[in-house]
Design a protein around this motif. Structure first.
Motif, short mmCIF file in Angstrom:
data_model
loop_
_atom_site.label_atom_id
_atom_site.label_comp_id
_atom_site.label_asym_id
_atom_site.label_seq_id
_atom_site.Cartn_x
_atom_site.Cartn_y
_atom_site.Cartn_z
N LEU A 197 -0.04 -1.92 -8.69
CA LEU A 197 0.74 -3.36 -7.95
C LEU A 197 1.18 -2.64 -6.48
O LEU A 197 0.95 -3.31 -5.65
N GLN A 198 1.93 -1.57 -6.39
CA GLN A 198 2.54 -1.28 -5.44
C GLN A 198 1.55 -0.80 -4.21
O GLN A 198 1.70 -1.17 -3.20
N ALA A 199 0.38 -0.08 -4.70
CA ALA A 199 -0.75 0.10 -3.63
C ALA A 199 -1.20 -1.04 -3.05
O ALA A 199 -1.46 -1.22 -1.55
N LEU A 200 -1.36 -2.15 -3.95
CA LEU A 200 -1.87 -3.55 -3.33
C LEU A 200 -0.85 -4.04 -2.30
O LEU A 200 -1.17 -4.65 -1.26
N LEU A 201 0.38 -3.99 -2.58
CA LEU A 201 1.54 -4.43 -1.67
C LEU A 201 1.54 -3.65 -0.52
O LEU A 201 1.92 -4.31 0.74
N MET A 202 1.39 -2.60 -0.68
CA MET A 202 1.60 -1.49 0.73
C MET A 202 0.34 -2.02 1.61
O MET A 202 0.50 -2.21 2.76
N TYR A 203 -0.97 -2.39 1.03
CA TYR A 203 -2.03 -2.79 2.03
C TYR A 203 -1.74 -3.97 2.49
O TYR A 203 -1.98 -4.42 3.70
N VAL A 204 -1.22 -4.94 1.67
CA VAL A 204 -1.01 -6.33 2.11
C VAL A 204 0.00 -6.62 3.32
O VAL A 204 -0.25 -7.06 4.20
N GLY A 205 1.20 -5.72 3.08
CA GLY A 205 1.92 -5.72 3.98
C GLY A 205 1.60 -5.28 5.37
O GLY A 205 1.85 -5.75 6.53
N LEU A 206 0.87 -4.25 5.24
CA LEU A 206 0.23 -3.50 6.50
C LEU A 206 -0.87 -4.49 7.24
O LEU A 206 -0.88 -4.68 8.54
N ILE A 207 -1.57 -5.11 6.50
CA ILE A 207 -2.58 -6.01 7.11
C ILE A 207 -1.97 -7.10 7.70
O ILE A 207 -2.47 -7.72 8.59
#
Length: 467
Positions: A197-207
Motif C-alpha cells: 500500500l505504502q509503495a503505491l502511495l509513494m509512487y502516486v504522490g511523486l507522479i
C-alpha cells in the motif's frame, strides 16, 4: 521578518484542508486494519515463524514491492529531489551501482541463508565463525538501527511541520503509534502488505507532483531546457578523485556497496526474502524489485528537476520561504496542488508512507534479532511464548523510538550521526560476511582482530564527537 515568523505565515497560507486530513487519516486507518486482519486470520501470529517470517509462504509480489518500499525511507523521498535541485543529476547514476550490488547479493549471499536455515543473518555467523562474533555483529546492528528509527521518525516530520499546519509531534506520535500497532498485531505479513500500500502511495504522490509541475511550466521540454540552462543536467566525471563530492566512480561504488550490504547481509532486507519458500523465489523477488527501485529513483530525480524548473527564477531558499532543502518537496506539493482538494494530502501520504515502511521494517528486524540472537540461546521457552514475547518487544521498540526522537530533536545533525554509525557498522559487517562466504581458512580470532583494527572504539567515538 525572522525565520520563525516566515514559517508561521507560510503554514497559515499553505495549510492542509479538512479533505487532506481525511485522506491522511484513511491511510493510517487502512494500515492499522491490515494489521488487525492478519492478527485474526491465517496462523494468527501464534508462532515465531508466523510472526517474524510470515510462515515462509509469502508470494513474490508483496516481497518485491516491500524490498523497494522498506529500502526507500522518507529521507530518500525528500532528499533525492532536494539533491537534484541543489547539485544536479550526478546522483542519478547511483542506480547502476545499486542494481549491480543487488544482482551480486542474489547469487552470492541469499543461497547461504536458505542452505543454513538461518532465521537471522547473524545466525549464519555463529555457524561459520562462532557465537561471540554473532553477538558482536547482532549488537552492533541493534544499536545502529535503534538510532536510525529516531531519524526516520523525526526528519520527515520536521520537514512537513515547517511548511504545513501539520504539527511536528502529531506526525511523530501518529506514525510511531500506528506503525507499532500494525507491526505488533499482524507481524511480518502486515508489514509486507502495508509496504505494498505504502509503495503505491509513494509512487502516486511523486507522479502527481511530476505531472502538475511539468504542466505548470509548459511541459517536459521546458523542464529539460531550464535544467540544462541552470547546469542541472550533469554526467559525473570519470576522474579518480575520492575528495570530490560526486564522480562516476564514487557514485557507482557507493551504490554497489550499500546495495550489496543491504540485500546481501542486511537483516532488514534479507528477512523479507526469507519469507518465501525457496532460493529461486527469493531471487525472483529481489531481481523483480531492481527495476521498481530504479524507476522510483528516476522519478525522484525528475521530480527534483520539475521543482527546479518551477522555482527557476524564484528560489524559495534564497527568499527564506523555507530554510532547508528537505522542505522543498512538501512546500512545492502544497503550492502546486492546493487547487485540487485532497491531492496535497495524498502527496503527504506518500511522504509519511515512506517513513512508515522503513520504520516497520526496522521494528520487525530489531525484534527478530532480539528474539533469535539474544533470547533463544539463554531462555528456553515454548514457541508460543517466544511469539508473545516478540510482540511485547515490538511494543518496547516502538516506545523507545518515540523517546529517542524526543531526545535527538535537540541534537545538531542527527542524520549525519546516523550515517556515520551506519558506515561504521555496515562496512565491517559486510567484510565479515565476505570472509565467511569467500574463504575457507579464515577463523573467528582473525575476524575479531580485523574488526578491532579497522574500527577501534576510540575512532568511532572520535568521529561522532566531531558532528
Amino acid at each position: 521578518m525572522n525565520q520563525s515568523l516566515v514559517e508561521e505565515t507560510l503554514q497559515k497560507e499553505m495549510g492542509l484542508s479538512s479533505i487532506d486530513y481525511v485522506v491522511i487519516g484513511a491511510m493510517f486507518f487502512i494500515s492499522s486494519a491490515i494489521g488487525l486482519y492478519f492478527h485474526f486470520s491465517g496462523g494468527k501470529q501464534k508462532t515465531t515463524n508466523e510472526f517474524l517470517l510470515a510462515g515462509q509462504n509469502m508470494s513474490i509480489f508483496p516481497v518485491a514491492l516491500s524490498l523497494m518500499a522498506s529500502g526507500k525511507s522518507a529521507i530518500t523521498y525528500l532528499g533525492v529531489p532536494a539533491d537534484m535541485y541543489m547539485y544536479g543529476t550526478h546522483f542519478a547514476f547511483v542506480n547502476l551501482g545499486t542494481s549491480a550490488g543487488a544482482l551480486v547479493a542474489g547469487y552470492l549471499f541469499i543461497p547461504v541463508f536458505f542452505n543454513t536455515k538461518s532465521s537471522t543473518t547473524y545466525e549464519y555467523l555463529e555457524k561459520r565463525f562462532g557465537r561471540l562474533l554473532r553477538r558482536i555483529c547482532s549488537l552492533s546492528f541493534s544499536l545502529q538501527v535503534i538510532l536510525y528509527t529516531a531519524v526516520c521518525l523525526y526528519a520527515p516530520a520536521l520537514a512537513l511541520s515547517a511548511v504545513t499546519n501539520l504539527s511536528l509531534w502529531t506526525s511523530v506520535i501518529t506514525v510511531g503509534v500506528v506503525c507499532t500497532f500494525y507491526c505488533t498485531m499482524g507481524g511480518m505479513k502486515a508489514v509486507l502488505w502495508t509496504d505494498v500500500l505504502q509503495a503505491l502511495l509513494m509512487y502516486v504522490g511523486l507522479i502527481a507532483i511530476l505531472a502538475k509541475g511539468s504542466s505548470d511550466v509548459g511541459g517536459v521540454q521546458t523542464v529539460w531546457d531550464r535544467a540544462e540552462e541552470g547546469g542541472r543536467l550533469i554526467v559525473p566525471g570519470f576522474e579518480m578523485d575520492f575528495t570530490s563530492r560526486y564522480t562516476f566512480l564514487n557514485v557507482f561504488i557507493y551504490g554497489f556497496i550499500t546495495s550489496l550490504s543491504a540485500y546481501g547481509v542486511g537483516q532488514m532486507q534479507v528477512q523479507r526474502m526469507l519469507t518465501v519458500s525457496s532460493v529461486k523465489k527469493a531471487r525472483i523477488a529481489l531481481f523483480s524489485s531492481i527495476p521498481v527501485i530504479a524507476i522510483f529513483h528516476v522519478v525522484n530525480v525528475f521530480v527534483g528537476l520539475v521543482v527546479y524548473a518551477n522555482f527557476y527564477d524564484c528560489d524559495p531558499l534564497s527568499s527564506k520561504e523555507i530554510s532547508k532543502p528537505d522542505q522543498l518537496l512538501p512546500y512545492f506539493s502544497l503550492k502546486a496542488l492546493s487547487s485540487f482538494p485532497g491531492m496535497p494530502g495524498l502527496c503527504i501520504c506518500g511522504m509519511l508512507s515512506a517513513a512508515l515502511s522503513t520504520l516497520s521494517s526496522l521494528f520487525n528486524s530489531l525484534t527478530t534479532v532480539t528474539v533469535e540472537d539474544f533470547m533463544r540461546p539463554f531462555w528456553k521457552m515454548s514457541d508460543r511464548k517466544n511469539a508473545l514475547a516478540a510482540k511485547f518487544i515490538t511494543i518496547f521498540y516502538g516506545f523507545l523510538s518515540l523517546v529517542l526522537t524526543y531526545i535527538v530533536s535537540s541534537f545538531g545533525n542527527v542524520l549525519q550521526a546516523s550515517t556515520i554509525v551506519y558506515g561504521l557498522v555496515a562496512g565491517p559487517t559486510l567484510g565479515v560476511f565476505l570472509l565467511g562466504v569467500l574463504t575457507a581458512r579464515t577463523n573467528e580470532k582473525v575476524v575479531r582482530t580485523a574488526i578491532l583494527l579497522l574500527q577501534p572504539p576510540y575512532l568511532q567515538w572520535q568521529r561522532l564527537s566531531h558532528i
